[in-house]
Design an enzyme around this catalytic site. Structure first.
Site, PDB file in Angstrom:
ATOM      1  N   ASP A 105       0.843  -1.189   0.000  1.00  0.00           N
ATOM      2  CA  ASP A 105       0.000   0.000   0.000  1.00  0.00           C
ATOM      3  C   ASP A 105       0.881   1.243   0.000  1.00  0.00           C
ATOM      4  OD1 ASP A 105      -2.174  -1.682   0.229  1.00  0.00           O
ATOM      5  OD2 ASP A 105      -2.196  -1.551   2.428  1.00  0.00           O
TER       6      ASP A 105
HETATM    7  N1  URA Z   1      -1.026  -6.055   3.741  1.00  0.00           N
HETATM    8  C1  URA Z   1      -1.556  -4.823   3.806  1.00  0.00           C
HETATM    9  O1  URA Z   1      -2.593  -4.615   4.404  1.00  0.00           O
HETATM   10  N2  URA Z   1      -0.909  -3.829   3.195  1.00  0.00           N
HETATM   11  C2  URA Z   1       0.260  -3.977   2.542  1.00  0.00           C
HETATM   12  O2  URA Z   1       0.813  -3.018   2.009  1.00  0.00           O
HETATM   13  C3  URA Z   1       0.802  -5.276   2.481  1.00  0.00           C
HETATM   14  C4  URA Z   1       0.134  -6.299   3.100  1.00  0.00           C
END
Ligand code: URA
Length: 216
Positions: A105
Site C-alpha cells: 500500500d
Molecule cells: N497487507 C496490507 O494490508 N498492506 C500492505 O501493504 C501489504 C500487506
C-alpha cells in the site's frame, strides 16, 4: 560455452530499449561491435566478448536485473502514475523497464522487489504453493492475544468472503505484532487485524523469503 545472442535481443535485454527500438538503432547505424559498424539485427555476438556500443557508449549487458529496495511510505507500488511518485521513480534510468513484485500500500514501507517480468518472480514469491514467507511488522491500536493468533493460524475468512490461508501472528507486546503471510491479498494484513479489532496504524514489510529489510 557462452551462447551467442542476436544483437537486437542483447540491446533489448539491457533494459534500455524495446526490441523494436533496438532494431531501429541498428538500422540507423548507431550500434558498433568492437568499434566496427555493419551490424544488422540478426548479427550474433557473445555478450562477454564483443564490446557493444550505441552512439559510442558501452552497453552493459546482463541477462536479468532484479532489485530489492526499501520502499518508503508515500510511494506507489506501480510502474507509472501521472501525479504520484512510484517505486520506479526511485530507480536510475536503466531500471525503468522493471516491474514491482508484491504490491505494498502507499502508506506501507519495507521490502519491495522489482523484476524484469511480471510473471516468474511474482509467481515464485507470491503464490501460496511456493510457501514463501512475507513477514510484516504492524503497529496496531491494541494488543493481540492468543485468540487472535489462533484465528490467524486457522485461516480467516474476511467480511467480504475472502478466504485467507493460515498465517502467523506473534504479539510483540502492546501496540505491536509480527504477521507472517504466504500469499498477498489486497490490504490483507490490515484487513485481518481490523477484523480482530486491532486496526493497523503503521505497517512495514520486513522480508519476502530471503530478502530482508535492513536498517542503514
Ligand atoms: N497487507 C496490507 O494490508 N498492506 C500492505 O501493504 C501489504 C500487506
Amino acid at each position: 560455452m557462452e551462447k551467442e545472442l542476436r544483437l537486437d535481443k542483447l540491446l533489448s535485454d539491457s533494459g534500455l530499449w524495446s526490441r523494436k527500438e533496438a532494431k531501429q538503432l541498428l538500422k540507423q547505424g548507431r550500434v558498433q561491435v568492437d568499434g566496427a559498424g555493419g551490424t544488422g539485427p540478426g548479427r550474433k555476438v557473445r555478450p562477454s566478448q564483443g564490446q557493444v556500443t550505441v552512439d559510442g557508449q558501452p552497453v552493459n549487458w546482463e541477462k536479468f536485473h532484479y532489485i530489492m529496495m526499501n520502499k518508503p511510505a508515500g510511494v506507489l507500488t506501480a510502474t507509472e502514475d501521472r501525479h504520484q511518485r512510484t517505486v520506479l521513480d526511485l530507480l536510475p534510468a536503466e531500471y525503468q523497464r522493471l516491474f514491482p513484485v508484491g504490491r505494498l500500500d502507499k502508506d506501507t514501507e519495507g521490502v519491495c522487489c522489482c523484476s524484469p517480468t511480471t510473471r516468474e518472480l511474482a509467481h515464485r514469491l507470491l503464490s501460496p504453493r511456493h510457501h514463501v514467507d512475507k513477514v510484516y511488522l504492524a503497529e496496531i491500536d491494541g494488543e493481540t492475544d492468543p485468540a487472535d493468533t489462533a484465528a490467524f493460524a486457522a485461516g480467516m475468512t474476511l467480511g467480504d468472503g475472502t478466504r485467507c490461508q493460515p498465517a502467523g501472528l506473534e504479539s510483540l507486546g502492546p501496540g505491536r505484532c509480527r504477521v507472517t503471510l504466504r500469499e498477498g491479498k489486497f490490504h490483507q494484513v490490515k484487513r485481518m487485524l481490523a477484523q480482530r479489532g486491532k486496526p493497523v496504524l503503521h505497517l512495514k514489510r520486513l522480508s519476502m523469503g530471503i530478502y530482508r529489510w535492513m536498517r542503514r
